[in-house]
Every structure is written in structure tokens, then in C-alpha cells.
Design an enzyme around this catalytic site. Sequence first.
Site, PDB file in Angstrom:
ATOM      1  N   HIS A   4       0.812  -1.209   0.000  1.00  0.00           N
ATOM      2  CA  HIS A   4       0.000   0.000   0.000  1.00  0.00           C
ATOM      3  C   HIS A   4       0.852   1.270   0.000  1.00  0.00           C
ATOM      4  O   HIS A   4       0.628   2.176   0.808  1.00  0.00           O
ATOM      5  CB  HIS A   4      -0.942   0.022   1.216  1.00  0.00           C
ATOM      6  CG  HIS A   4      -1.944  -1.088   1.216  1.00  0.00           C
ATOM      7  ND1 HIS A   4      -2.511  -1.580   2.365  1.00  0.00           N
ATOM      8  CD2 HIS A   4      -2.477  -1.806   0.210  1.00  0.00           C
ATOM      9  CE1 HIS A   4      -3.351  -2.558   2.062  1.00  0.00           C
ATOM     10  NE2 HIS A   4      -3.345  -2.713   0.752  1.00  0.00           N
ATOM     11  N   HIS A  26      -7.152  -0.243   3.910  1.00  0.00           N
ATOM     12  CA  HIS A  26      -6.469  -0.627   2.674  1.00  0.00           C
ATOM     13  C   HIS A  26      -6.787   0.477   1.663  1.00  0.00           C
ATOM     14  O   HIS A  26      -7.816   1.145   1.766  1.00  0.00           O
ATOM     15  CB  HIS A  26      -6.942  -1.993   2.213  1.00  0.00           C
ATOM     16  CG  HIS A  26      -6.502  -3.097   3.130  1.00  0.00           C
ATOM     17  ND1 HIS A  26      -6.563  -4.419   2.797  1.00  0.00           N
ATOM     18  CD2 HIS A  26      -5.972  -3.042   4.381  1.00  0.00           C
ATOM     19  CE1 HIS A  26      -6.088  -5.153   3.787  1.00  0.00           C
ATOM     20  NE2 HIS A  26      -5.735  -4.335   4.770  1.00  0.00           N
TER      21      HIS A  26
HETATM   22  C1  LIG Z   1      -0.589  -7.289  -4.172  1.00  0.00           C
HETATM   23  C2  LIG Z   1      -1.497  -6.126  -3.777  1.00  0.00           C
HETATM   24  C3  LIG Z   1      -2.676  -6.404  -3.121  1.00  0.00           C
HETATM   25  C4  LIG Z   1      -3.514  -5.351  -2.748  1.00  0.00           C
HETATM   26  N1  LIG Z   1      -4.684  -5.643  -2.112  1.00  0.00           N
HETATM   27  C5  LIG Z   1      -5.505  -4.635  -1.772  1.00  0.00           C
HETATM   28  C6  LIG Z   1      -6.755  -4.910  -1.136  1.00  0.00           C
HETATM   29  O1  LIG Z   1      -7.093  -6.076  -0.882  1.00  0.00           O
HETATM   30  N2  LIG Z   1      -7.557  -3.874  -0.787  1.00  0.00           N
HETATM   31  C7  LIG Z   1      -7.195  -2.585  -1.038  1.00  0.00           C
HETATM   32  O2  LIG Z   1      -7.965  -1.663  -0.677  1.00  0.00           O
HETATM   33  N3  LIG Z   1      -6.022  -2.276  -1.636  1.00  0.00           N
HETATM   34  C8  LIG Z   1      -5.175  -3.277  -2.030  1.00  0.00           C
HETATM   35  N4  LIG Z   1      -3.987  -2.996  -2.633  1.00  0.00           N
HETATM   36  C9  LIG Z   1      -3.612  -1.576  -2.823  1.00  0.00           C
HETATM   37  C10 LIG Z   1      -4.269  -0.978  -4.052  1.00  0.00           C
HETATM   38  O3  LIG Z   1      -4.267  -1.915  -5.110  1.00  0.00           O
HETATM   39  C11 LIG Z   1      -3.470   0.282  -4.454  1.00  0.00           C
HETATM   40  O4  LIG Z   1      -3.417   1.194  -3.343  1.00  0.00           O
HETATM   41  C12 LIG Z   1      -4.143   1.006  -5.593  1.00  0.00           C
HETATM   42  O5  LIG Z   1      -4.276   0.156  -6.727  1.00  0.00           O
HETATM   43  C13 LIG Z   1      -3.303   2.213  -5.971  1.00  0.00           C
HETATM   44  O6  LIG Z   1      -3.908   2.848  -7.078  1.00  0.00           O
HETATM   45  P1  LIG Z   1      -3.080   3.829  -7.973  1.00  0.00           P
HETATM   46  O7  LIG Z   1      -4.021   4.325  -9.023  1.00  0.00           O
HETATM   47  O8  LIG Z   1      -2.384   4.826  -7.119  1.00  0.00           O
HETATM   48  O9  LIG Z   1      -1.908   2.953  -8.637  1.00  0.00           O
HETATM   49  P2  LIG Z   1      -2.011   1.665  -9.555  1.00  0.00           P
HETATM   50  O10 LIG Z   1      -3.282   0.885  -9.301  1.00  0.00           O
HETATM   51  O11 LIG Z   1      -0.694   0.956  -9.378  1.00  0.00           O
HETATM   52  O12 LIG Z   1      -2.123   2.256 -11.002  1.00  0.00           O
HETATM   53  C14 LIG Z   1      -0.993   2.783 -11.692  1.00  0.00           C
HETATM   54  C15 LIG Z   1      -1.246   2.542 -13.163  1.00  0.00           C
HETATM   55  O13 LIG Z   1      -0.281   3.274 -13.910  1.00  0.00           O
HETATM   56  C16 LIG Z   1       0.196   2.455 -14.942  1.00  0.00           C
HETATM   57  N5  LIG Z   1       1.516   2.962 -15.323  1.00  0.00           N
HETATM   58  C17 LIG Z   1       2.669   2.880 -14.635  1.00  0.00           C
HETATM   59  N6  LIG Z   1       3.652   3.499 -15.299  1.00  0.00           N
HETATM   60  C18 LIG Z   1       3.123   3.983 -16.414  1.00  0.00           C
HETATM   61  C19 LIG Z   1       3.651   4.727 -17.506  1.00  0.00           C
HETATM   62  N7  LIG Z   1       4.930   5.095 -17.573  1.00  0.00           N
HETATM   63  N8  LIG Z   1       2.803   5.075 -18.501  1.00  0.00           N
HETATM   64  C20 LIG Z   1       1.496   4.734 -18.446  1.00  0.00           C
HETATM   65  N9  LIG Z   1       0.936   4.029 -17.453  1.00  0.00           N
HETATM   66  C21 LIG Z   1       1.760   3.664 -16.448  1.00  0.00           C
HETATM   67  C22 LIG Z   1       0.212   1.052 -14.342  1.00  0.00           C
HETATM   68  O14 LIG Z   1       0.193   0.076 -15.359  1.00  0.00           O
HETATM   69  C23 LIG Z   1      -1.087   1.079 -13.535  1.00  0.00           C
HETATM   70  O15 LIG Z   1      -2.209   0.694 -14.296  1.00  0.00           O
HETATM   71  C24 LIG Z   1      -3.149  -4.012  -3.043  1.00  0.00           C
HETATM   72  C25 LIG Z   1      -1.950  -3.762  -3.714  1.00  0.00           C
HETATM   73  C26 LIG Z   1      -1.125  -4.811  -4.087  1.00  0.00           C
HETATM   74  C27 LIG Z   1       0.153  -4.515  -4.831  1.00  0.00           C
END
Ligand SMILES: Cc1cc2nc3c(=O)[nH]c(=O)nc-3n(C[C@H](O)[C@H](O)[C@H](O)COP(=O)(O)OP(=O)(O)OC[C@H]3O[C@@H](n4cnc5c(N)ncnc54)[C@H](O)[C@@H]3O)c2cc1C
Length: 223
Positions: A157, A201
Site C-alpha cells: 500500500h 487498505h
Molecule cells: C498485491 C497487492 C494487493 C492489494 N490488495 C488490496 C486490497 O485487498 N484492498 C485494497 O484496498 N487495496 C489493495 N492494494 C492496494 C491498491 O491496489 C493500491 O493502493 C491502488 O491500486 C493504488 O492505485 P493507484 O491508481 O495509485 O496505482 P495503480 O493501481 O498501481 O495504477 C498505476 C497505473 O499506472 C500504470 N503505469 C505505470 N507506469 C506507467 C507509464 N509510464 N505510462 C502509463 N501508465 C503507467 C500502471 O500500469 C497502472 O495501471 C493491493 C496492492 C497490491 C500490490
Amino acid sequence: MLILGETEAIQLWSNNKTGPLAAFGRLDQIVWARVPQFTLPNGVDPSSGLKSAHYELALEGSATSIASGSSIVSPASRGTVTLATNNPFDAPLIDPAYYSAPVDLAIAKESIRAFFRFMAAPAWKGVLVGPTLPLIDNPSDTFLEEFIRNTSSSNAHPTGTAMMSPPDASWGVVNPDLLLKKARGLRIVDASVYPFVPCAHTQASVYIIAERAADIVKAAWAT
Ligand SMILES: Cc1cc2nc3c(=O)[nH]c(=O)nc-3n(C[C@H](O)[C@H](O)[C@H](O)COP(=O)(O)OP(=O)(O)OC[C@H]3O[C@@H](n4cnc5c(N)ncnc54)[C@H](O)[C@@H]3O)c2cc1C
């Protein structure tokens, strides 16, 4: 913690469908709890309120053992992400600065003690054999600190690498309208803008940021 041997577990299941095999699975239960106020160094409470948890225990059972991972849900330690070079393809320097805030270590220690207290409950009598090494019964503060420092890691996270701050603040990366400070027209919409890790989470709050961003962008283009 070690529990019944495999033979006894199979026997219990065969005889009356009870015992550890009845609950076989990963992450059977999750506990969200607070530490006692007196265990917080200088009484500083990093949680977002008296009803917010300090730590999470993820209890995991197998046929012969029960384990728990312990997470500090809103750590007070602040790490850094710094550019290593001016080449955008070079990896940045990431320093999570784990346990740089003493309260995080205090909560981590207390969460392990809480797990031990839970395992000492009468309901486990005759089922538990004892802790698995390297953990020992009645661990000292020093033992626990060393154990925690040697075994801790981040738990999926990560947030706050581009934290939001007030518009006139010299610190922080984005304004409350998600616009990158000292730049024009670039918004950041993800978990990196959190000013602190929420007591949960992180997925649901990412949806909230995204919904809010959609409103902000629509409003900006409507004018
Ligand atoms: C193994 C795991 C289990 C989890 N389980 C839970 C859970 O059960 N419950 C919960 O609430 N949270 C959970 N989380 C946390 C949650 O998934 C994250 O906090 C959330 O997805 C973060 O969202 P975000 O949009 O910040 O980043 P992300 O979801 O990581 O999105 C970032 C996006 O940017 C894209 N990207 C990266 N670099 C580039 C680039 N250069 N150009 C274009 N696109 C790019 C990636 O492909 C991705 O799609 C979990 C996380 C992990 C890793």
C-alpha cells in the site's frame, strides 16, 4: 505459533469436521485494533481518531500452525523519493525510512504482544504447542525491536510520494485541485497524492480521489 500435529488435525476433521482443517485457508481473520494510549511515546497518537486503528493483524491458518502478519496502518515515519540523475529512465533513490518515527516501533511491538495475548486466551488451551522460532514466549523489548527491524517490509500500500499540500505551502507536490505545483496543466490522480496513509487498505480511497478528479476536470473544462 505451532498448533496440533497433522495426524490430530486429520483425526478431528474425520471424526466430527472440527479442528484447524475446518478453517483451512489464507487470511482467515483480520483484526484492526488500537494500542493502549500509555504505550504511545510522549502520548503522540498518529491515528486519525479514537475510533481508528493503529495496527492490523492478518491471521493466517494452516493445518499445523497459525501465523499473523502485523501492519502499522498509518505509519508516522516519512521516507523520501529523490531523483538520482536528470535522466528520466534512471531509477530514483527511494528511502522508506522505516521506524524513523519512534511511535511506529512502539505500535509494531505492541501489535506482536497483542498477538501473543490473543494466543494465550483460554480458548487455545490444549491446542497451541508454542511459538515458532525466532519468536519466543515473553519476548523482551530489545528482542522484539531487533526482530521487527530484521523482518519488516512494505505491505503493498505505498502512498504519498507526491503528497497534496495547501496551495501556498512550500512543501508537497500537488495542490488540493491535484495540479502539480510549479507546473501548468498536469494533474496527478492516484494514491501518491495522499498526505498520509489512510487507516484502511488503499483501494477505496483511490476511487474517491478518482471521482473527485473527474469533478475537478469537468469543472475546469466547463469554464
Ligand atoms: C498485491 C497487492 C494487493 C492489494 N490488495 C488490496 C486490497 O485487498 N484492498 C485494497 O484496498 N487495496 C489493495 N492494494 C492496494 C491498491 O491496489 C493500491 O493502493 C491502488 O491500486 C493504488 O492505485 P493507484 O491508481 O495509485 O496505482 P495503480 O493501481 O498501481 O495504477 C498505476 C497505473 O499506472 C500504470 N503505469 C505505470 N507506469 C506507467 C507509464 N509510464 N505510462 C502509463 N501508465 C503507467 C500502471 O500500469 C497502472 O495501471 C493491493 C496492492 C497490491 C500490490
